[in-house]
Scaffold this motif. Structure first.
Motif, mmCIF file in Angstrom:
data_model
loop_
_atom_site.group_PDB
_atom_site.id
_atom_site.type_symbol
_atom_site.label_atom_id
_atom_site.label_comp_id
_atom_site.label_asym_id
_atom_site.label_seq_id
_atom_site.Cartn_x
_atom_site.Cartn_y
_atom_site.Cartn_z
ATOM 1 N N PHE A 1 10.116 5.637 6.846
ATOM 2 C CA PHE A 1 9.259 6.804 6.694
ATOM 3 C C PHE A 1 9.097 7.173 5.219
ATOM 4 O O PHE A 1 8.001 7.404 4.731
ATOM 5 C CB PHE A 1 9.814 8.000 7.469
ATOM 6 N N PHE A 2 10.216 7.203 4.549
ATOM 7 C CA PHE A 2 10.170 7.568 3.137
ATOM 8 C C PHE A 2 9.407 6.510 2.335
ATOM 9 O O PHE A 2 8.714 6.828 1.377
ATOM 10 C CB PHE A 2 11.593 7.762 2.600
ATOM 11 N N THR A 3 9.502 5.246 2.736
ATOM 12 C CA THR A 3 8.787 4.169 2.062
ATOM 13 C C THR A 3 7.280 4.370 2.155
ATOM 14 O O THR A 3 6.547 4.095 1.211
ATOM 15 C CB THR A 3 9.178 2.803 2.663
ATOM 16 N N LEU A 4 6.816 4.874 3.299
ATOM 17 C CA LEU A 4 5.383 5.168 3.440
ATOM 18 C C LEU A 4 4.947 6.207 2.411
ATOM 19 O O LEU A 4 3.913 6.069 1.765
ATOM 20 C CB LEU A 4 5.107 5.697 4.855
ATOM 21 N N ILE A 5 5.735 7.226 2.262
ATOM 22 C CA ILE A 5 5.430 8.269 1.272
ATOM 23 C C ILE A 5 5.478 7.670 -0.125
ATOM 24 O O ILE A 5 4.597 7.935 -0.960
ATOM 25 C CB ILE A 5 6.431 9.440 1.406
ATOM 26 N N ILE A 6 6.455 6.843 -0.371
ATOM 27 C CA ILE A 6 6.595 6.213 -1.696
ATOM 28 C C ILE A 6 5.385 5.335 -1.998
ATOM 29 O O ILE A 6 4.865 5.356 -3.111
ATOM 30 C CB ILE A 6 7.891 5.395 -1.780
ATOM 31 N N SER A 7 4.904 4.573 -1.026
ATOM 32 C CA SER A 7 3.762 3.697 -1.271
ATOM 33 C C SER A 7 2.524 4.490 -1.664
ATOM 34 O O SER A 7 1.728 4.053 -2.479
ATOM 35 C CB SER A 7 3.482 2.793 -0.064
ATOM 36 N N VAL A 8 2.387 5.682 -1.116
ATOM 37 C CA VAL A 8 1.270 6.556 -1.513
ATOM 38 C C VAL A 8 1.520 7.079 -2.937
ATOM 39 O O VAL A 8 0.628 7.049 -3.779
ATOM 40 C CB VAL A 8 1.114 7.742 -0.516
ATOM 41 N N LEU A 9 2.723 7.499 -3.205
ATOM 42 C CA LEU A 9 3.058 8.020 -4.534
ATOM 43 C C LEU A 9 2.922 6.969 -5.622
ATOM 44 O O LEU A 9 2.426 7.241 -6.704
ATOM 45 C CB LEU A 9 4.484 8.583 -4.547
ATOM 46 N N ILE A 10 3.360 5.744 -5.341
ATOM 47 C CA ILE A 10 3.367 4.688 -6.353
ATOM 48 C C ILE A 10 1.950 4.348 -6.797
ATOM 49 O O ILE A 10 1.723 3.954 -7.932
ATOM 50 C CB ILE A 10 4.123 3.439 -5.860
ATOM 51 N N SER A 11 0.991 4.539 -5.926
ATOM 52 C CA SER A 11 -0.395 4.244 -6.302
ATOM 53 C C SER A 11 -0.886 5.213 -7.393
ATOM 54 O O SER A 11 -1.826 4.913 -8.103
ATOM 55 C CB SER A 11 -1.314 4.295 -5.088
ATOM 56 N N PHE A 12 -0.217 6.358 -7.520
ATOM 57 C CA PHE A 12 -0.609 7.330 -8.556
ATOM 58 C C PHE A 12 0.131 7.121 -9.859
ATOM 59 O O PHE A 12 -0.188 7.745 -10.855
ATOM 60 C CB PHE A 12 -0.382 8.756 -8.052
ATOM 61 N N THR B 1 3.592 -3.908 -8.695
ATOM 62 C CA THR B 1 3.574 -2.851 -7.688
ATOM 63 C C THR B 1 4.323 -3.302 -6.430
ATOM 64 O O THR B 1 5.126 -2.549 -5.875
ATOM 65 C CB THR B 1 2.126 -2.463 -7.335
ATOM 66 N N GLN B 2 4.097 -4.557 -6.007
ATOM 67 C CA GLN B 2 4.809 -5.085 -4.839
ATOM 68 C C GLN B 2 6.313 -5.132 -5.087
ATOM 69 O O GLN B 2 7.114 -4.796 -4.205
ATOM 70 C CB GLN B 2 4.296 -6.485 -4.496
ATOM 71 N N HIS B 3 6.692 -5.542 -6.299
ATOM 72 C CA HIS B 3 8.120 -5.606 -6.648
ATOM 73 C C HIS B 3 8.752 -4.213 -6.612
ATOM 74 O O HIS B 3 9.845 -4.046 -6.073
ATOM 75 C CB HIS B 3 8.292 -6.220 -8.044
ATOM 76 N N ILE B 4 8.061 -3.233 -7.160
ATOM 77 C CA ILE B 4 8.586 -1.861 -7.184
ATOM 78 C C ILE B 4 8.734 -1.330 -5.761
ATOM 79 O O ILE B 4 9.751 -0.750 -5.408
ATOM 80 C CB ILE B 4 7.689 -0.950 -8.050
ATOM 81 N N LEU B 5 7.704 -1.560 -4.948
ATOM 82 C CA LEU B 5 7.777 -1.115 -3.549
ATOM 83 C C LEU B 5 8.920 -1.801 -2.804
ATOM 84 O O LEU B 5 9.653 -1.151 -2.049
ATOM 85 C CB LEU B 5 6.453 -1.373 -2.837
ATOM 86 N N ALA B 6 9.084 -3.102 -3.021
ATOM 87 C CA ALA B 6 10.172 -3.828 -2.354
ATOM 88 C C ALA B 6 11.530 -3.278 -2.795
ATOM 89 O O ALA B 6 12.436 -3.106 -1.974
ATOM 90 C CB ALA B 6 10.080 -5.320 -2.666
ATOM 91 N N HIS B 7 11.644 -2.985 -4.062
ATOM 92 C CA HIS B 7 12.889 -2.417 -4.593
ATOM 93 C C HIS B 7 13.183 -1.063 -3.934
ATOM 94 O O HIS B 7 14.314 -0.794 -3.545
ATOM 95 C CB HIS B 7 12.770 -2.267 -6.115
ATOM 96 N N LEU B 8 12.155 -0.245 -3.808
ATOM 97 C CA LEU B 8 12.327 1.071 -3.201
ATOM 98 C C LEU B 8 12.602 0.971 -1.702
ATOM 99 O O LEU B 8 13.389 1.744 -1.158
ATOM 100 C CB LEU B 8 11.096 1.943 -3.467
ATOM 101 N N ARG B 9 11.954 -0.004 -1.040
ATOM 102 C CA ARG B 9 12.191 -0.193 0.397
ATOM 103 C C ARG B 9 13.660 -0.521 0.672
ATOM 104 O O ARG B 9 14.198 -0.135 1.705
ATOM 105 C CB ARG B 9 11.314 -1.333 0.939
ATOM 106 N N ASN B 10 14.248 -1.273 -0.238
ATOM 107 C CA ASN B 10 15.659 -1.624 -0.067
ATOM 108 C C ASN B 10 16.563 -0.402 -0.155
ATOM 109 O O ASN B 10 17.698 -0.442 0.294
ATOM 110 C CB ASN B 10 16.096 -2.647 -1.117
ATOM 111 N N LYS B 11 16.061 0.662 -0.747
ATOM 112 C CA LYS B 11 16.889 1.847 -0.975
ATOM 113 C C LYS B 11 16.620 2.984 0.021
ATOM 114 O O LYS B 11 17.452 3.836 0.209
ATOM 115 C CB LYS B 11 16.657 2.390 -2.395
ATOM 116 N N PHE B 12 15.437 3.001 0.627
ATOM 117 C CA PHE B 12 15.060 4.126 1.487
ATOM 118 C C PHE B 12 14.618 3.638 2.861
ATOM 119 O O PHE B 12 14.257 2.496 3.054
ATOM 120 C CB PHE B 12 13.911 4.922 0.859
ATOM 121 N N ASP B 13 14.583 4.571 3.810
ATOM 122 C CA ASP B 13 14.153 4.215 5.159
ATOM 123 C C ASP B 13 12.624 4.071 5.222
ATOM 124 O O ASP B 13 11.907 4.357 4.284
ATOM 125 C CB ASP B 13 14.663 5.224 6.196
#
Length: 192
Positions: free
Chosen positions: A180-191, A166-178
Motif C-alpha cells: 500500500f505504501f509503495t503505491l503512494i511512494i510511486s505517485v510521490l516519486i514521479s514528482f 526511477t525503477q531502481h529507486i522504486l525497487a529499493h523502496l518496495r524492499n523497505k515498505f509494504d
C-alpha cells in the motif's frame, strides 16, 4: 604506448574499420583505465569514462588522421573528461546538500525523514552516469535534450537512464515498505 604501425591503424579506424578500432581499444584500455582511476578513485566512474573516451574517439574518427601523437591526445581527452566528471559530481553533491538543508529536517515527520533517507540511499547506489542524469532531470529540472547535450549522450539514453533510475529507486523502496505504501511512494516519486 607505441603500437606498430600506429599511423596505419589510426587510418583504418578513421575509415570506419571496427576491427582496427578493437585493436586500438585493446591496446589502450587497461592503461587508460589505470590513469583515470588514479584521478577519480571510483571504479564505476572509471569504467564509464573509459567507455566515453572510446565512444568520442569513434564518433570523431575522421579526425584521427590529423593527430600526430595519439598517446598524448588520448590521455589529454581522458584527463579532461575525468576532471569534468569530478567537477560535475561535486556540484551536484553540493546542490543536493543545499536541497536537503532547504527542507529543514525539524519540519519533517519521522516517516518523511525515513522516506527521504531511503530515496537518497537509492540514488547513491545508482551507477555514476545514471545518477548524474537522474539528478539533472529531477533535482535541477533539466530537459532530456539539455542533459543529452551537456553529457554528450543521446536523448534516448537519457530517457532510459531516468527510467532505470526511477525503477531502481522504486525497487529499493518496495524492499523497505509494504504494498500500500509503495503505491503512494510511486505517485510521490514521479514528482521528485
Amino acid at each position: 604506448m607505441n603500437l606498430k604501425n600506429e599511423g596505419h591503424l589510426l587510418g583504418a579506424v578513421a575509415s570506419g574499420d571496427e576491427g582496427a578500432f578493437r585493436q586500438l581499444f585493446d591496446a589502450y584500455h587497461n592503461k587508460l583505465a589505470l590513469f583515470i582511476y588514479r584521478l577519480t578513485k571510483d571504479r564505476l566512474l572509471t569504467d564509464e569514462l573509459v567507455q566515453d573516451v572510446f565512444v568520442k574517439i569513434w564518433n570523431r574518427k575522421e579526425h584521427l588522421l590529423k593527430i600526430t601523437n595519439f598517446d598524448s591526445y588520448l590521455f589529454a581527452m581522458a584527463k579532461n573528461l575525468a576532471l569534468n566528471a569530478l567537477r560535475d559530481l561535486a556540484r551536484r553533491s553540493e546542490k543536493h546538500r543545499l536541497w536537503e538543508v532547504e527542507y529543514d529536517e525539524a519540519d519533517l515527520s519521522e516517516q518523511q525523514k525515513e522516506f527521504f533517507s531511503l530515496v537518497n540511499e537509492a540514488i547513491d547506489h545508482l551507477p555514476t552516469q545514471q545518477r548524474e542524469v537522474y539528478l539533472l532531470s529531477k533535482y535541477e529540472k533539466y530537459k532530456h535534450e539539455q542533459i543529452a547535450q551537456k553529457m554528450d549522450l543521446s536523448q534516448q539514453t537519457v530517457k532510459k537512464y531516468v527510467q532505470r533510475a526511477t525503477q531502481h529507486i522504486l525497487a529499493h523502496l518496495r524492499n523497505k515498505f509494504d504494498v500500500f505504501f509503495t503505491l503512494i511512494i510511486s505517485v510521490l516519486i514521479s514528482f521528485l
